[in-house]
Design a protein around this motif. Structure first.
Motif, PDB file in Angstrom:
ATOM      1  N   GLN A  25       0.472 -10.602  -5.925  1.00  0.00           N
ATOM      2  CA  GLN A  25      -0.558 -10.348  -4.831  1.00  0.00           C
ATOM      3  C   GLN A  25      -0.423 -11.443  -3.832  1.00  0.00           C
ATOM      4  O   GLN A  25      -0.477 -11.184  -2.758  1.00  0.00           O
ATOM      5  N   ASN A  55       0.841  -0.974   0.110  1.00  0.00           N
ATOM      6  CA  ASN A  55       0.015  -0.040   0.064  1.00  0.00           C
ATOM      7  C   ASN A  55       0.788   1.184   0.153  1.00  0.00           C
ATOM      8  O   ASN A  55       0.315   2.483  -0.158  1.00  0.00           O
ATOM      9  N   SER A  56       2.236   1.100   0.311  1.00  0.00           N
ATOM     10  CA  SER A  56       2.916   2.349   0.256  1.00  0.00           C
ATOM     11  C   SER A  56       4.373   1.740  -0.210  1.00  0.00           C
ATOM     12  O   SER A  56       4.716   0.470  -0.272  1.00  0.00           O
ATOM     13  N   THR A  84      -1.391  -0.458  -4.266  1.00  0.00           N
ATOM     14  CA  THR A  84      -0.874   0.424  -5.233  1.00  0.00           C
ATOM     15  C   THR A  84       0.197   0.207  -5.990  1.00  0.00           C
ATOM     16  O   THR A  84       0.381   0.817  -7.316  1.00  0.00           O
ATOM     17  N   PHE A  85       1.402  -0.278  -5.642  1.00  0.00           N
ATOM     18  CA  PHE A  85       2.672  -0.645  -6.226  1.00  0.00           C
ATOM     19  C   PHE A  85       2.413  -1.411  -7.684  1.00  0.00           C
ATOM     20  O   PHE A  85       3.354  -1.410  -8.614  1.00  0.00           O
ATOM     21  N   ASP A 114       0.104  -1.248  -9.615  1.00  0.00           N
ATOM     22  CA  ASP A 114      -0.052  -0.116 -10.938  1.00  0.00           C
ATOM     23  C   ASP A 114       1.343   0.505 -11.586  1.00  0.00           C
ATOM     24  O   ASP A 114       1.245   1.073 -12.574  1.00  0.00           O
ATOM     25  N   LYS A 115       2.425   0.411 -10.839  1.00  0.00           N
ATOM     26  CA  LYS A 115       3.597   0.695 -11.318  1.00  0.00           C
ATOM     27  C   LYS A 115       4.568   0.091 -11.923  1.00  0.00           C
ATOM     28  O   LYS A 115       5.414   0.199 -12.660  1.00  0.00           O
TER      29      LYS A 115
END
Lengths: 129, 129
Positions: free
Chosen positions: B39, A110-111, B2-3, B5-6
């Motif tokens: 994941q 998440n970060s 979120t990562f 998506d990078k």
């Protein structure tokens, strides 16, 4: 050079090469090589890579001065990946970090944290464009 | 998360993952992952890989007991390679070596040396077939 015959190249004639700093064990980057760039790297004692985006050979550090002197070249059990131990001058990453892997995930993804200092600004390494 | 998506996956939806033993810095293997296996690895805290040859998920160590507990997950500047630091039980290589990179070239590639001891015989790790 006999070991080249043990290697398996992909459909584009390429093989991934993990580049590791020998003195610290830090993994610096992943690059791609073809048969000729491996041969040139072995002959010249420095990493000669294949740029997939530019479709050309790329002597690592030729512009920035951040060359990689090869200390050891290993290949894996399947013959489809190389591990190259080097002595790295300066930053391996084009963003000015020692390693391209300067970001790690936190909180289950998440970060993201930056885990090492930036050694140089990219425009100092390559000149402003 | 979120990562994710990078990250840039290849045409097959895969990304290469360098697996490194955190305590020694030894690079153990290169594996492939897809979005779901990343994941699952993050959620489960152990490496869940994608086998290109078998086209299925592969919990590293599920048969041999040689699991990899994840200590850190980093990604590179281009977002197209992962570097996963692990605690490795036993041998990472299916040939019984700690690392899949147990062979290095000598004499400019004219000969090859085995650079580490074989910890187990493959038939002891997986049972005779």
């Amino acid at each position: 050079m006999t070991f080249l015959d043990k290697l398996k190249f992909n459909a584009d004639g390429l093989i991934p090469a993990i580049i590791q700093e020998q003195s610290t064990g830090r993994v610096l980057m992943m690059a791609w090589m073809n048969r000729e760039s491996i041969q040139r790297s072995v002959d010249e004692g420095r990493t000669v890579l294949w740029s997939r985006s530019r479709q050309k050979y790329w002597v690592k550090g030729e512009t920035s001065g951040h060359v990689q002197v090869i200390k050891d070249l290993a290949f894996d059990c399947d013959g489809d990946t190389l591990l190259i131990q080097v002595e790295q001058t300066g930053a391996a990453c084009h963003e000015g970090y020692k390693s391209c892997f300067f970001r790690s995930i936190r909180e289950k993804g998440n970060s993201v944290s930056v885990t090492e200092p930036q050694l140089a600004k990219p425009d100092e390494m390559y000149g402003k464009k």
